[in-house]
Design a protein around this motif. Sequence first.
Motif, PDB file in Angstrom:
ATOM      1  N   VAL A   1      20.286  25.395   5.413  1.00 35.98           N
ATOM      2  CA  VAL A   1      19.053  25.432   4.531  1.00 35.98           C
ATOM      3  C   VAL A   1      18.167  26.010   5.388  1.00 35.98           C
ATOM      4  CG1 VAL A   1      17.411  23.815   3.571  1.00 35.98           C
ATOM      5  CG2 VAL A   1      19.800  23.371   3.521  1.00 35.98           C
ATOM      6  N   PRO A   2      17.410  27.205   5.126  1.00 33.48           N
ATOM      7  CA  PRO A   2      16.405  27.855   5.830  1.00 33.48           C
ATOM      8  C   PRO A   2      15.191  26.870   5.882  1.00 33.48           C
ATOM      9  CG  PRO A   2      17.154  29.294   4.400  1.00 33.48           C
ATOM     10  CD  PRO A   2      17.840  28.071   3.777  1.00 33.48           C
ATOM     11  N   THR A   3      14.406  27.294   7.072  1.00 27.71           N
ATOM     12  CA  THR A   3      13.122  26.371   7.370  1.00 27.71           C
ATOM     13  C   THR A   3      12.319  26.539   6.342  1.00 27.71           C
ATOM     14  OG1 THR A   3      13.444  26.580   9.674  1.00 27.71           O
ATOM     15  CG2 THR A   3      11.142  26.199   9.100  1.00 27.71           C
ATOM     16  N   GLY A   4      11.648  25.478   5.895  1.00 37.26           N
ATOM     17  CA  GLY A   4      10.581  25.547   4.780  1.00 37.26           C
ATOM     18  C   GLY A   4      11.037  25.611   3.467  1.00 37.26           C
ATOM     19  N   GLN A   5      12.353  25.842   3.123  1.00 38.20           N
ATOM     20  CA  GLN A   5      12.964  25.887   1.640  1.00 38.20           C
ATOM     21  C   GLN A   5      12.989  24.809   1.107  1.00 38.20           C
ATOM     22  OE1 GLN A   5      15.968  28.654   0.814  1.00 38.20           O
ATOM     23  NE2 GLN A   5      14.645  30.298   1.154  1.00 38.20           N
ATOM     24  N   LEU A   6      13.106  24.690  -0.328  1.00 42.92           N
ATOM     25  CA  LEU A   6      13.365  23.557  -1.072  1.00 42.92           C
ATOM     26  C   LEU A   6      14.700  23.940  -1.723  1.00 42.92           C
ATOM     27  CD1 LEU A   6      12.390  20.781  -2.547  1.00 42.92           C
ATOM     28  CD2 LEU A   6      11.261  22.422  -4.161  1.00 42.92           C
TER      29      LEU A   6
ATOM     30  N   THR B   1       7.154  19.910 -11.759  1.00 39.63           N
ATOM     31  CA  THR B   1       6.257  20.775 -11.257  1.00 39.63           C
ATOM     32  C   THR B   1       5.113  20.379 -10.310  1.00 39.63           C
ATOM     33  OG1 THR B   1       6.215  21.413 -13.942  1.00 39.63           O
ATOM     34  CG2 THR B   1       4.265  22.039 -12.448  1.00 39.63           C
ATOM     35  N   TRP B   2       4.751  19.134 -10.334  1.00 36.53           N
ATOM     36  CA  TRP B   2       4.051  18.587  -9.121  1.00 36.53           C
ATOM     37  C   TRP B   2       4.893  18.603  -7.851  1.00 36.53           C
ATOM     38  CZ3 TRP B   2       5.160  14.367  -6.277  1.00 36.53           C
ATOM     39  CH2 TRP B   2       4.201  13.757  -5.279  1.00 36.53           C
ATOM     40  N   LEU B   3       6.324  18.406  -7.775  1.00 33.03           N
ATOM     41  CA  LEU B   3       6.779  18.654  -6.761  1.00 33.03           C
ATOM     42  C   LEU B   3       6.816  19.885  -6.008  1.00 33.03           C
ATOM     43  CD1 LEU B   3       8.633  17.182  -4.505  1.00 33.03           C
ATOM     44  CD2 LEU B   3      10.505  17.619  -5.980  1.00 33.03           C
ATOM     45  N   ARG B   4       6.953  20.835  -7.056  1.00 30.73           N
ATOM     46  CA  ARG B   4       7.054  22.136  -6.543  1.00 30.73           C
ATOM     47  C   ARG B   4       5.677  22.535  -5.955  1.00 30.73           C
ATOM     48  NH1 ARG B   4      10.387  26.119  -4.532  1.00 30.73           N
ATOM     49  NH2 ARG B   4       8.507  26.446  -2.975  1.00 30.73           N
ATOM     50  N   ARG B   5       4.803  22.231  -6.447  1.00 31.11           N
ATOM     51  CA  ARG B   5       3.314  22.451  -6.050  1.00 31.11           C
ATOM     52  C   ARG B   5       3.152  21.831  -4.611  1.00 31.11           C
ATOM     53  NH1 ARG B   5       1.186  21.540 -11.344  1.00 31.11           N
ATOM     54  NH2 ARG B   5       0.238  19.403 -10.538  1.00 31.11           N
ATOM     55  N   LEU B   6       3.494  20.644  -4.509  1.00 28.95           N
ATOM     56  CA  LEU B   6       3.230  19.797  -3.219  1.00 28.95           C
ATOM     57  C   LEU B   6       4.055  20.614  -2.182  1.00 28.95           C
ATOM     58  CD1 LEU B   6       1.896  17.188  -2.004  1.00 28.95           C
ATOM     59  CD2 LEU B   6       4.360  16.037  -2.209  1.00 28.95           C
ATOM     60  N   HIS B   7       5.187  20.958  -2.343  1.00 32.63           N
ATOM     61  CA  HIS B   7       6.102  21.481  -1.255  1.00 32.63           C
ATOM     62  C   HIS B   7       5.497  22.800  -1.154  1.00 32.63           C
ATOM     63  CE1 HIS B   7       9.277  24.222   0.195  1.00 32.63           C
ATOM     64  NE2 HIS B   7       9.753  23.261   0.664  1.00 32.63           N
ATOM     65  N   ASP B   8       4.762  23.657  -2.070  1.00 28.49           N
ATOM     66  CA  ASP B   8       4.191  24.842  -1.551  1.00 28.49           C
ATOM     67  C   ASP B   8       2.887  24.403  -0.501  1.00 28.49           C
ATOM     68  OD1 ASP B   8       5.791  26.070  -2.967  1.00 28.49           O
ATOM     69  OD2 ASP B   8       4.666  26.546  -4.749  1.00 28.49           O
ATOM     70  N   GLU B   9       2.298  23.471  -0.783  1.00 29.07           N
ATOM     71  CA  GLU B   9       1.430  22.753   0.399  1.00 29.07           C
ATOM     72  C   GLU B   9       1.760  22.829   1.653  1.00 29.07           C
ATOM     73  OE1 GLU B   9      -1.769  20.389  -0.847  1.00 29.07           O
ATOM     74  OE2 GLU B   9      -1.379  21.065  -3.208  1.00 29.07           O
ATOM     75  N   LEU B  10       2.887  21.963   1.556  1.00 28.24           N
ATOM     76  CA  LEU B  10       3.551  21.273   2.935  1.00 28.24           C
ATOM     77  C   LEU B  10       4.421  22.080   3.812  1.00 28.24           C
ATOM     78  CD1 LEU B  10       3.944  17.474   1.594  1.00 28.24           C
ATOM     79  CD2 LEU B  10       2.037  18.479   2.798  1.00 28.24           C
ATOM     80  N   HIS B  11       5.355  22.848   2.916  1.00 31.36           N
ATOM     81  CA  HIS B  11       6.355  23.674   3.455  1.00 31.36           C
ATOM     82  C   HIS B  11       7.401  22.692   4.427  1.00 31.36           C
ATOM     83  CE1 HIS B  11       4.639  27.007   1.959  1.00 31.36           C
ATOM     84  NE2 HIS B  11       3.259  26.765   2.348  1.00 31.36           N
TER      85      HIS B  11
END
Length: 354
Positions: A25-30, A179-189
Amino acid sequence: MSIEVGHITKTFGTFRALDDVSLTVPTGQLVALLGPSGSGKTTLLRVIAGLEQADAGSGSIHFHDEDMATRPVRHRHVGFVFQHYALFRHMSVFDNVAFGLRVRPRRTRPSRQVISEKVHQLLRLVQLDGLADRYPSQLSGGQRQRVALARALAVEPKVLLLDEPFGALDAKVRKELRTWLRRLHDELHVTSVFVTHDQDEALEVADQVVVMSEGRIEQVGTPDEVFHHPQTEFVMKFLGDVNAFHCRVDSGTVQFGSLELPFPEQRQQIDGDARVFIRPYDVTIDTKTNGLPAVTAEILRVHSAGPVVRVELRTANGQSLIAELSQERFGTMDLQVGKSVFVRPRHIRVFTSS
């Protein structure tokens, strides 16, 4: 923080839940672990977290080159979100989120002021800042899951692991939260892995999808890769609706009724008995042949409620077939039960018959 799992096996008695599984699992990926019940996805997640131990000597687990295989869960610095929230019912939202910070050893425990600031920052992040004094029983299911996520993030985990985080919620709330989780992940990485059996959820949210079956990994790829370029018959059947037929392949063509269909080059060379797969949206329906080769079929049923119209068909040689077309095209055609139409597959996938 990358995650590297190498040749992990896990057995429960005589049942092999994981069978020589390797994954990066690469760094910062979901990343989504996707598969049916019993495929091993939750077991793999729990082994990564340290909640389950892999079979002795079976493999390795590394977080960014740090060996985690023998470390207990409290020393792996993971945030874990359970399907059923696992909130403390007697604690307020604030106290639930603060819990992981308050139980740290005294030498690493933040001050009360720092904890308060951290908790309110997280509650704002998950859009619950005004609910700090409420108790879990006073929240909706979606709000409870966001509290659980804030609690997991409070300890600043190296990796975030989520076990079917939206599985207990109704369909509408699930769609809103993914949808919210995807946005949150894009903020936190934060490097994140989540388990799901919902293919729409995995394909919509994840950077990479890991498709599992019977304790093994069938395919790893982007949502587009696993859906449009499946490497195995299982992946083809598991992801989305599909029409499946037994067939024979000869010199790169498939016999479909009276049609000879070429198929795109695939990883394996196929000749002889095989199975052909056609997505419903890749089946063209016409009321006239228009001079093109086609197979005659009878309409058995029409499902027109929804954005896509599904038509159940039976070909002249008795094969059942489902086709999908847009409401716009359906409106221009007089498709009635019992009517004969002409069908042509646009794209097919072929796998060796097993």
